[in-house]
Design a protein around this motif. Structure first.
Motif, mmCIF file in Angstrom:
data_model
loop_
_atom_site.group_PDB
_atom_site.id
_atom_site.type_symbol
_atom_site.label_atom_id
_atom_site.label_comp_id
_atom_site.label_asym_id
_atom_site.label_seq_id
_atom_site.Cartn_x
_atom_site.Cartn_y
_atom_site.Cartn_z
ATOM 1 N N SER A 104 3.943 3.430 -6.583
ATOM 2 C CA SER A 104 3.205 2.854 -7.701
ATOM 3 C C SER A 104 3.820 3.308 -9.014
ATOM 4 N N GLN A 141 -7.048 11.102 -7.009
ATOM 5 C CA GLN A 141 -8.472 11.305 -6.739
ATOM 6 C C GLN A 141 -9.157 11.903 -7.960
ATOM 7 N N GLN A 150 0.842 -1.181 0.000
ATOM 8 C CA GLN A 150 0.000 0.000 0.000
ATOM 9 C C GLN A 150 0.886 1.243 0.000
ATOM 10 N N ALA A 151 0.300 2.379 -0.369
ATOM 11 C CA ALA A 151 1.053 3.629 -0.379
ATOM 12 C C ALA A 151 1.647 3.895 0.994
ATOM 13 N N GLN A 192 -1.160 8.786 -4.539
ATOM 14 C CA GLN A 192 -2.508 8.372 -4.136
ATOM 15 C C GLN A 192 -3.410 9.584 -4.008
ATOM 16 N N TYR A 193 -2.907 10.655 -3.428
ATOM 17 C CA TYR A 193 -3.647 11.918 -3.273
ATOM 18 C C TYR A 193 -3.970 12.511 -4.641
ATOM 19 N N GLN A 208 0.504 5.888 6.701
ATOM 20 C CA GLN A 208 -0.672 6.010 5.848
ATOM 21 C C GLN A 208 -1.242 7.422 5.891
ATOM 22 N N SER A 233 4.839 8.250 -2.759
ATOM 23 C CA SER A 233 3.829 7.203 -2.880
ATOM 24 C C SER A 233 2.477 7.694 -2.374
#
Length: 367
Positions: A95, A169, A71-72, A165-166, A139, A161
């Motif tokens: 990623s 969106q 996961q990030a 993810q941010y 996280q 990472s």
């Protein structure tokens, strides 16, 4: 035959196969057909490499089916054999855009670092690395409060990472996010183009790069090491969530400056904890390694892992910060001290993390 009976039969056969098959032998011959084939070993092939900064490279990895995708913000242990010795260290993963089956690690070349030097200077496309499973709780905060990301040096890797993810969106986020990033020179800063482009995707993101050995020349650049003045004009500081990553000294300074002023503070240090000096540092104790049938005399002023390595023992290790448990081994007897908390433990311990423990008496370890 009923389905329950069939299942029981297969379970027995699987147990029998587990008992009689030598996994190392199977893995050896499978690797002759395909380097990523293994009956149980998580591995990955390097499929691309790019220069991330003046002393850092990004390696794109294609994992086999035994690898759990991180996961990030999580780390993964990476290992390879160098001069006949398997060397392992932990790296943050990120990623790979539009390629969900791949993962990336960005490695900074460290003076004297055997694995980092090999990865930066010698690793090539097609080389296969051994991997561990993901670990770490770094996280993105669940609440929609302001986020302060503090990174120094290689501490940028879990941040990128999280920021990807941010950025992913579907709609621009209303969450205010700031990245404060310390490097010695702008040539050592990783992901700068990506970070400078991020406000076009997420308008509430801002970048602050601090140069500790260079003068500023760009609008996003500042000078100096972390200090209270960097946050004196910070809006809504009391509601902010802080994530900090870097050397242990940097993380310690960040905690002293901000922890009492913010809503939450989460940190990871990627350098081993410094040992608090005391009057017993020059003493020695004996460590009995049961399985190796060896007795060593080691100093109490260093971690058990460092002491074992000084004696030529290549004990498994990964993060060297007490996070991944790669170095954990059973302690049969003796007193140890945790290097971070200072807590002493006299009881048996089935999983003593020797990277963050030092001996306080004679020890017996199941190694």
């Amino acid at each position: 035959m009923s389905s329950n009976a069939t299942l029981t039969t297969w379970q027995r056969l699987a147990g029998f196969a587990e008992a009689v098959i030598d996994h190392n032998t199977v893995n050896f011959w499978a690797s002759k057909l395909n380097p990523l084939w293994s009956i149980n070993q998580p591995m990955a092939r390097i499929v691309a490499r790019t220069e991330a900064a003046s002393n850092s490279v990004t390696l794109i990895l294609k994992p086999n089916r035994h690898v759990v995708m991180p996961q990030a913000g999580q780390h993964i242990t990476v290992a390879t054999d160098i001069n006949g010795v398997r060397i392992a260290r932990s790296y943050s993963t990120s990623s790979v855009a539009e390629q969900p089956g791949l993962l990336a690690i960005t490695v900074k070349q460290i003076e004297g670092g055997r694995l980092s030097n090999w990865l930066c200077l010698q690793a090539r496309e097609g080389d296969v690395l051994y991997l561990g499973q993901p670990f770490g709780d770094f996280q993105w905060p669940a609440q929609q409060h302001p986020v302060l990301l503090l990174a120094a040096g290689s501490g940028i890797t879990p941040m990128i990472s999280l920021l990807r993810q941010y950025a992913a969106q579907q709609l621009p986020s209303k969450q205010v996010v700031q990245l404060h990033y310390w490097v010695r020179s702008r040539e050592e800063a990783c992901f700068i183009d990506e970070l400078l482009a991020l406000p076009k995707i997420q308008p509430n993101f801002s970048l602050h790069v601090y140069l500790t050995q260079q003068n500023q020349s760009q609008p996003h650049e500042y000078t100096g090491r972390i200090n209270t003045s960097h946050f004196s004009q910070q809006e809504d500081l009391s509601n902010s969530h802080v994530l900090a990553c870097g050397p242990s000294g940097f993380v310690s300074n960040a905690q002293q400056i901000l922890q009492a002023q913010v809503a939450s503070f989460q940190a990871e240090a990627f350098s081993p904890p410094q040992i608090r000096p005391d009057a017993h540092d020059n003493e020695t104790v004996q460590i009995t390694l049961q399985r190796q049938q060896r007795i060593l005399t080691i100093p109490t002023g260093q971690s058990i892992l460092a002491a074992l390595e000084a004696e030529g023992i290549n004990h498994p290790s990964g993060c060297r910060m007490g996070l991944c448990n790669t170095c954990a081994c059973p302690k049969v007897s003796g007193t140890t001290e945790h290097l971070i908390s200072g807590e002493q433990q006299q009881d048996e311990n089935p999983a003593l993390r020797v990277c963050v423990s030092r001996a306080r008496s004679n020890l017996v370890l199941d190694i």
